[in-house]
Design a protein around this motif. Structure first.
Motif, short mmCIF file in Angstrom:
data_model
loop_
_atom_site.label_atom_id
_atom_site.label_comp_id
_atom_site.label_asym_id
_atom_site.label_seq_id
_atom_site.Cartn_x
_atom_site.Cartn_y
_atom_site.Cartn_z
N ASN A 169 0.98 -1.25 -0.04
CA ASN A 169 0.04 -0.05 0.22
C ASN A 169 0.94 1.22 -0.09
O ASN A 169 1.48 1.52 1.10
CB ASN A 169 -1.01 0.09 1.07
CG ASN A 169 -1.94 1.20 1.25
OD1 ASN A 169 -1.94 2.08 0.34
ND2 ASN A 169 -2.93 0.89 2.02
N PHE A 170 1.04 1.94 -0.99
CA PHE A 170 1.76 3.10 -1.36
C PHE A 170 1.59 3.95 -0.19
O PHE A 170 2.54 4.79 0.20
CB PHE A 170 1.70 3.74 -2.67
CG PHE A 170 0.30 4.47 -2.66
CD1 PHE A 170 0.53 5.78 -2.92
CD2 PHE A 170 -0.96 3.93 -2.87
CE1 PHE A 170 -0.94 6.58 -2.92
CE2 PHE A 170 -1.97 4.62 -2.95
CZ PHE A 170 -1.77 5.97 -2.91
N LYS A 171 0.71 4.20 0.60
CA LYS A 171 0.32 5.13 1.64
C LYS A 171 1.09 4.79 2.97
O LYS A 171 1.48 5.59 3.68
CB LYS A 171 -1.15 5.27 2.02
CG LYS A 171 -2.15 5.64 0.83
CD LYS A 171 -3.44 5.74 1.21
CE LYS A 171 -4.41 6.24 0.05
NZ LYS A 171 -5.71 6.30 0.62
N ASP A 172 1.36 3.52 2.98
CA ASP A 172 2.35 3.05 4.02
C ASP A 172 3.73 3.01 3.68
O ASP A 172 4.66 2.69 4.61
CB ASP A 172 1.82 1.65 4.28
CG ASP A 172 0.19 1.52 4.77
OD1 ASP A 172 -0.08 2.71 5.47
OD2 ASP A 172 -0.21 0.57 4.95
N ARG B 92 7.07 2.76 -4.63
CA ARG B 92 5.80 2.72 -4.57
C ARG B 92 5.41 4.29 -3.73
O ARG B 92 4.36 4.67 -4.23
CB ARG B 92 5.36 1.77 -3.72
CG ARG B 92 5.33 0.49 -4.28
CD ARG B 92 4.93 -0.81 -3.76
NE ARG B 92 4.99 -2.00 -4.31
CZ ARG B 92 5.14 -3.18 -3.86
NH1 ARG B 92 5.19 -3.35 -2.59
NH2 ARG B 92 4.83 -4.25 -4.76
N ALA B 93 6.06 4.72 -2.93
CA ALA B 93 5.90 6.22 -2.24
C ALA B 93 6.00 7.03 -3.48
O ALA B 93 5.15 8.10 -3.39
CB ALA B 93 6.54 6.39 -0.97
N SER C 280 -0.26 4.90 -7.78
CA SER C 280 -1.42 5.57 -7.65
C SER C 280 -2.36 5.19 -6.71
O SER C 280 -3.42 5.69 -6.24
CB SER C 280 -2.09 5.95 -8.99
OG SER C 280 -2.09 4.62 -9.73
N ASP C 281 -2.48 3.68 -6.30
CA ASP C 281 -3.20 3.20 -5.55
C ASP C 281 -2.64 1.84 -5.26
O ASP C 281 -1.56 1.24 -5.75
CB ASP C 281 -4.46 2.92 -5.96
CG ASP C 281 -4.84 1.82 -7.28
OD1 ASP C 281 -4.39 0.77 -7.53
OD2 ASP C 281 -5.05 2.38 -8.38
N ASN D 109 0.61 -0.19 -8.22
CA ASN D 109 1.89 0.19 -7.35
C ASN D 109 3.38 0.07 -8.12
O ASN D 109 3.99 -0.07 -7.34
CB ASN D 109 1.55 -0.37 -5.93
CG ASN D 109 1.91 -1.86 -5.95
OD1 ASN D 109 2.05 -2.60 -7.16
ND2 ASN D 109 1.72 -2.60 -4.96
#
Length: 137
Positions: free
Chosen positions: A92-95, A102-103, A107-108, A112
């Motif tokens: 999960n790129f948000k993590d 990925r960061a 985009s989701d 990734n």
């Protein structure tokens, strides 16, 4: 020398990130020992991700992975699996940690940019799925 496997997924190819991904791996002392670009059929993507067949994201993942070309890589180096996974960042790129692939580019959670083996066993399956013995260096 450790071996692992990675893919620049269709979104990474579309965003012209092939060289960026390879460069990040190489700058960490990893070697791209085999490389190919191909366009998976839905059936080929299903075979590759068979381990996830019971998961709710299986159909969307295999559809996505067959939408456009990918770049498959056999990567070698000291602690190759660990280094590739660290460079990719969390699924999960948000993590994902700042500065990871990925960061920086995802985009989701599905789109990734990259895939990477999570164990020596999965690496060997994934390498042999894409590369014949003659193609492995």
């Amino acid at each position: 020398m450790d071996r692992t496997f990675s893919i620049v997924k269709p979104d990474g190819v579309k965003k012209n990130l092939i060289g960026e991904v390879i460069g990040r791996f190489e700058r960490q002392g990893l070697t791209i020992s085999a490389l190919k670009m191909l366009h998976l059929t839905k059936k080929e993507a299903e075979g590759f991700y068979a381990v996830h067949k019971a998961r709710p994201f299986y159909d969307s993942l295999t559809t996505f992975m067959s939408e456009g070309p990918i770049v498959a890589m056999l990567i070698t180096g000291n602690k190759a699996i660990e280094k590739v996974r660290e460079l990719m960042g969390a699924t999960n790129f948000k993590d994902a940690a700042p500065g990871t692939i990925r960061a920086d580019f995802a985009s989701d959670i599905e789109h990734n940019i990259v895939h990477g083996s999570d164990s020596p066993e999965s690496a060997e399956f994934e390498i042999s799925y894409f590369f014949s013995a003659l193609e492995q260096f």
